[in-house]
Design a protein around this motif. Structure first.
Motif, PDB file in Angstrom:
ATOM      1  N   ASN B  98       0.803  -1.216   0.000  1.00 48.28           N
ATOM      2  CA  ASN B  98       0.000   0.000   0.000  1.00 48.28           C
ATOM      3  C   ASN B  98       0.842   1.275   0.000  1.00 48.28           C
ATOM      4  N   GLN B 101       2.538   1.600  -3.480  1.00 42.86           N
ATOM      5  CA  GLN B 101       1.640   2.026  -4.564  1.00 42.86           C
ATOM      6  C   GLN B 101       1.219   3.483  -4.407  1.00 42.86           C
ATOM      7  N   ILE B 102       0.934   3.889  -3.164  1.00 46.61           N
ATOM      8  CA  ILE B 102       0.417   5.249  -2.981  1.00 46.61           C
ATOM      9  C   ILE B 102       1.516   6.282  -3.253  1.00 46.61           C
ATOM     10  N   TRP B 189      -4.445   4.434  -9.653  1.00 45.58           N
ATOM     11  CA  TRP B 189      -4.623   5.255  -8.457  1.00 45.58           C
ATOM     12  C   TRP B 189      -4.180   6.683  -8.703  1.00 45.58           C
ATOM     13  N   SER B 190      -3.197   6.872  -9.574  1.00 44.09           N
ATOM     14  CA  SER B 190      -2.740   8.241  -9.830  1.00 44.09           C
ATOM     15  C   SER B 190      -3.849   9.078 -10.467  1.00 44.09           C
ATOM     16  N   LEU B 231      -6.864  11.714  -1.151  1.00 46.36           N
ATOM     17  CA  LEU B 231      -5.841  10.834  -0.583  1.00 46.36           C
ATOM     18  C   LEU B 231      -6.481   9.783   0.321  1.00 46.36           C
ATOM     19  N   VAL B 234      -7.956   7.144  -1.849  1.00 44.70           N
ATOM     20  CA  VAL B 234      -6.967   6.250  -2.447  1.00 44.70           C
ATOM     21  C   VAL B 234      -6.389   5.310  -1.390  1.00 44.70           C
ATOM     22  N   LEU B 235      -6.109   5.845  -0.198  1.00 36.50           N
ATOM     23  CA  LEU B 235      -5.559   4.998   0.858  1.00 36.50           C
ATOM     24  C   LEU B 235      -6.519   3.864   1.206  1.00 36.50           C
ATOM     25  N   ASP B 238      -7.301   1.526  -1.986  1.00 31.63           N
ATOM     26  CA  ASP B 238      -6.148   0.710  -2.356  1.00 31.63           C
ATOM     27  C   ASP B 238      -5.954  -0.419  -1.338  1.00 31.63           C
TER      28      ASP B 238
END
Lengths: 276, 310, 419
Positions: B98, B101-102, B189-190, B231, B234-235, B238
């Protein structure tokens, strides 16, 4: 003042990163145009043959189409875009309720939305498919689309963006007597193009990658989806790698063609819409 | 008044607040409108997620002949080293993947937003890995990772680095799966972070184009706090996706070598679809769901704490 | 029958029921019966036998559904296991028949098939549970050794004989493989289904370790000396770089086809592919055995069975009997498959028509008659195969063979305790 334009360094860096990310896809595309026997023949040591085919053929594509892949692609496209169309509407409505309207137990309702995307869909697929078959809904687009329309991730994501929309807009509209639906439709949706594209992609991917669920609820070629059609190329002893890679190229190309014209929305900011 | 929430579960960023007009009628109307807006999505979520998961919960107390066995399936799992190991593997996998990726997705988003030419093109290209069927991505990487005649080792040899064992080594298999999954996921994710960065007001964005130390300070103290909602999405998203990921493991390692990639979700898949042991898979699903809810709940809690602290 | 009948006393209800029965009965005779048939083969493989059967049996249509090979068993579980009448007929992997029977997912064929002639005995055995036949054998299989003539010649190694009594030992193959590598071959030798029980069972059998499952199918023993010896040999092939790691079954044949390896122990179904591969100069020889051990070869393939919930049991049985036992039907079935037929009369016709390489048909017939070992008949085969597959892959990747086998044995016993 530097001699190079300001955008040079970031453009170079993202170019390098993208090149690394694209390398496996380039191998995929090149290999799809190789005769089946050549695909795994040039892996090591490192030579130009890994990426420059010695022999080029379109046989993988023609065989794939002859095997009826076109129908499967049509089904996948229809299911994915149908789900995106319906899903964007209902998920954004739910997100609007969860961000703009205050009602009792809103936190609890939002928590339920979060729980829905924590549930592993494969783990509930078998009992759910049993129910669908009992209701004689198997072999239908409704069964295929059903699980992919409402999407907890999409609701969550849209809610996060809706919360950032300046509340003055909402209050001013309420004072003018604009209905909630009009506020949702005329203010929130137009201000959220980038998030809506993102939510569309979330919904799209769920269906585009769907494999186990279509297998469980359909048993005719009429309703076969593309990933299942590709999996059928895997036999007991062998698989037709050439056709599988050709199929993957087509399956990557279709969404790319749809997303490309939408790319301007990725970079559209709230700041740019005149809202402050 | 500005109890503005990004991820607050209990208090809302109240917009249609009865606020000035504290009457029952207004609240009633708001509830009614909310129900209307929520019901299409909720009907489907109940039919296709919540009802089946409740059925799975009940199934977890039965045996394969549908007889009540109480906690027997849970006892079997909790006494099993292999299940406990799979929980450990799943947690380790997530602790690693995680943040990787983030951070990568954020880096990619910043490059796209802060000055790269043709931002839409880069975003679209990096989104492509996620639309390739996962079975094919796994197959491509499986061939690339081959230790004896794979492309990645061929590259390593060509630049004078030692060959690696990749998927065939208990020490490297998880990292190999992380590389594969990040190749698939980072561009995706971006996308949400790019959208989030564009929500930051224009004057702040202009400051961001300045070079050097000021760039990083603006990023850390101004821009990231301003995009905490995307954010947070996404956190959480993901983490949820990676806690439930299993396709590459199913195709490439089947949990090995020596159980080093034996993710819980893969074990559930195997029990349900290969061994047809649905009650065991049901109990395992319930336990996994508890773990996932605990982790995601903790994330929400910490995100809320952090906001109210600052 | 939803037709509204006037009056609602008990009498009219009886009348309606009788009418309904008559209507259903006649419609069953008047209309075509459609059999749903499910299997992992591409539709083209089934076209011939279905066309021949439909021509011979007007009024019965067969609708074939192709499902992905890897998901066949889960689909059987979710459909037949849930009591669905569809599919009427499905293909059953022979070692899974015991488990399918235990779950009530295969129809007992013994009342229908009283005599079964001209079918390879090991295939009948593999389709029989507690003395009752539950599926009709369609295909069988065996394994042979392919060798690359150019790579052996370069190393000055003699070509092996095709004579089953003069077969190579595994020890010889390993020594020759090393020589071939010294002379320029990239790899020495490898297996086709490189980490699967089907392929590796004969190693343990030849080393005296048995199949790993007791004759009654209830106990597992894969930690005996024979198994450890066989797996130590298997491990050495990868440890010494003779065979590649990380290559999945299905990708192994490319290594031989690309001329990267001296020996390849694989299925006869690769003969057409290797024969048309340009620049590949190969020969065939029998499957190896361990020096001083017994000769053992893999076998087993597919049988076709009937769903006990089928609405058309009679027609379904008729179809599988035609496909497996009828002289014309069995040949039409065989034409679609890459696997040798289980029907002995069809076998010769099939091999003279399809495989035109001298000696192959005789070699395979000899192996099927003398050295083939069917996979264990146990209701827990799926768990057994899965955990053994894991152990093989771990051993291949460097785990200690005795440890990996012991882990697998415990995992299998634990999984079996659920039954």
């Amino acid at each position: 003042m530097p001699a190079l334009p300001k955008s040079f360094v970031p453009t170079l860096l993202i170019g390098i990163v993208t090149a690394i990310f694209m390398t496996p896809l380039m191998w995929l595309v090149v290999s799809a145009f190789r005769p089946e026997g050549d695909i795994l023949g040039h892996l090591s040591p490192l030579t130009w043959e890994i990426i420059v085919p010695a022999r080029v053929t379109t046989e993988n594509f023609t065989l794939l189409i002859e095997n009826g892949f076109g129908r499967a692609v049509f089904n996948s496209v229809f299911i994915a875009f149908g789900s995106v169309f319906l899903g964007l509407l209902i998920n954004s409505m739910a997100a609007f309720a969860l961000s703009a309207i205050e009602f009792p137990r809103r936190g609890l309702v939002f928590a339920v939305v979060v729980v829905t995307f924590l549930i592993p869909f494969e783990a509930i697929g078998i009992p759910l498919a049993g129910t669908v078959r009992q209701l004689n809904l198997d072999n239908s687009y409704a069964a295929l689309m059903g699980p992919g329309i409402a999407n907890g991730f999409a609701i969550f994501m849209l809610r996060q963006f809706f919360l950032s929309i300046p509340k003055e807009l909402f209050e001013a509209a309420r004072v003018d007597g604009v209905s909630l639906f009009q506020i949702y439709w005329r203010i929130y949706v137009p201000l959220s193009k980038a998030p809506m594209v993102g939510a569309g992609i979330i919904i799209f991917l769920f269906q585009w990658q769907a494999y186990m669920w279509p297998l469980l609820v359909t048993n005719t070629r009429e309703y076969e989806v593309a990933p299942v059609a590709l999996a059928k190329l895997i036999g007991q002893f062998d698989f037709d790698l050439g056709q599988m890679l050709a199929g993957a190229v087509l399956l990557a190309l279709i969404p790319a063609l749809v997303i490309l014209p939408l790319q301007r929305y990725f970079t559209q900011s709230i700041a740019g819409t005149g809202v402050k | 008044m500005s109890a503005d929430s990004s991820i607050n579960l209990t208090r809302g960023g109240a917009l249609l607040s009865p606020g000035s007009v504290e009457d029952k009628k207004g609240r009633h109307q708001a509830t009614l409108s909310a129900i209307l807006f929520l019901s299409p999505a909720f009907v489907l979520l109940i039919l296709f997620r919540l009802a089946p998961v409740i059925q799975v919960f009940f199934d977890s107390f039965l045996n394969s002949s549908s007889e009540w066995v109480g906690l027997e399936n849970y006892r079997f799992l909790l006494e099993s080293d292999s299940f406990l190991n799979s929980i450990r593997v799943t947690l380790l996998f997530n602790v690693l993947i995680n943040p990787i990726q983030i951070v990568m997705a954020l880096g990619m988003a910043l490059l796209i937003v802060d000055g790269a030419k043709k931002p839409g093109m880069w975003q679209t290209l990096n989104l492509l890995p996620v639309v390739v069927p996962l079975a094919i991505s796994s197959l491509i990487w499986g061939v690339a990772f081959r230790p004896d005649d794979g492309i990645i080792n061929a590259i390593l040899i060509a630049v004078g680095l030692p060959e690696q064992r990749w998927l065939t080594s208990a020490d490297q298999a998880m990292m190999s799966i992380i590389i594969l999954a990040s190749w698939v996921g980072v561009g995706y994710w971006s996308l949400f972070l790019v959208a989030g960065l564009h929500q930051v007001p224009k004057d702040v964005m202009e400051a961001a184009t300045l070079d050097g130390a000021r760039y990083w300070r603006t990023l850390w103290y101004v821009r990231l706090p301003l995009m905490r909602r995307p954010l947070a999405f996404v956190l959480v998203a993901d983490t949820a996706v990676n806690l439930l990921l299993f396709a590459p493991v199913q195709i490439l390692t089947r949990g090995g070598p020596v159980d080093s990639t034996n993710l819980v979700m893969f074990d559930i898949y195997r029990n349900a679809f290969v061994f047809a042991d649905l009650p065991l898979a049901a109990a395992e699903t319930v336990l996994l769901l508890i773990v996932v809810m605990a982790i995601v709940g903790l994330q929400f809690f910490m995100l809320n704490q952090r906001r109210s602290g600052s | 029958m939803s037709t509204q009948i006037p009056g609602n006393g008990p009498r009219s209800w009886l009348g309606a029921t009788a009418l309904a029965l008559i209507l259903c009965g006649t419609s069953a005779f008047a209309e075509d019966v459609t059999l749903n048939f499910m299997g992992p083969e591409a539709p083209a493989a089934m076209e011939k036998v279905i066309a021949a059967f439909e021509a011979e049996n007007p009024g019965i249509k067969v609708n074939y559904e192709n499902v992905p090979f890897n998901d066949l068993n889960s689909i059987i579980q979710t459909r037949v296991g849930a009591g669905d009448p569809d599919p009427d007929v499905y293909t059953a992997d022979q070692p899974r028949i015991a488990s399918l029977v235990k779950k009530g997912q295969l129809l007992d064929l013994s009342p229908w098939v009283t005599e079964i002639d001209g079918v390879i005995q090991s295939s009948i055995d593999a389709s029989t549970v507690d003395g009752k036949l539950y599926a009709l054998p369609i295909s069988t299989s065996s394994q042979i050794t392919y060798y690359n003539k150019d790579l052996l010649d370069a190393a000055g190694i003699a070509h092996p004989s095709i004579d089953p009594s003069a077969r190579m030992t595994w020890e010889e193959m390993r020594a020759n493989g090393k020589e071939a590598m010294a002379a320029g071959s990239e790899f020495g030798f490898m297996w086709d289904q490189i980490n699967r029980y089907y392929q590796l069972q004969p190693l343990a059998e030849s080393a005296g370790g048995g199949s790993g499952v007791s004759a009654d199918g209830t106990a597992v023993d894969v930690t005996n000396d024979g198994w450890v010896k066989a797996m130590t040999f298997y491990a050495s092939a990868f440890e010494d770089g003779l065979a590649p790691r990380g290559v999945q079954p299905g990708q192994t044949k490319d290594v031989f086809a690309n001329g990267q390896i001296a020996y390849f122990v694989g299925g006869p179904w690769w003969l057409p592919l290797f024969s048309r591969t340009e620049g590949l100069n190969f020969g065939i020889a029998p499957h190896p055995y361990f020096e001083g051990g017994e000769m053992a070869t893999p076998t087993g393939a597919w049988s076709w069975g009937v769903n006990p919930n089928s609405d058309h049991v009679e027609e379904a049985v008729k179809f599988i009997m035609y496909a497996a036992l009828h002289p014309v039907g069995a040949l039409e079935t065989a034409k679609g498959f890459g696997l040798p037929p289980a029907n002995t009369t069809t076998f010769d016709v099939y091999y003279t028509e399809n495989i035109k390489i001298d000696g192959v048909a005789d070699l395979i017939k000899s192996e099927l008659a003398n050295t083939s070992r069917i996979r264990p008949r146990t209701t827990g085969y799926v768990e057994f195969e899965t955990f053994m597959g894991k152990a093989f892959e771990d051993i291949r990747n460097g785990a200690d063979p005795a440890d990996a086998l012991s882990t697998a044995e415990k995992a299998i016993e634990r999984a079996w305790s659920r039954n």
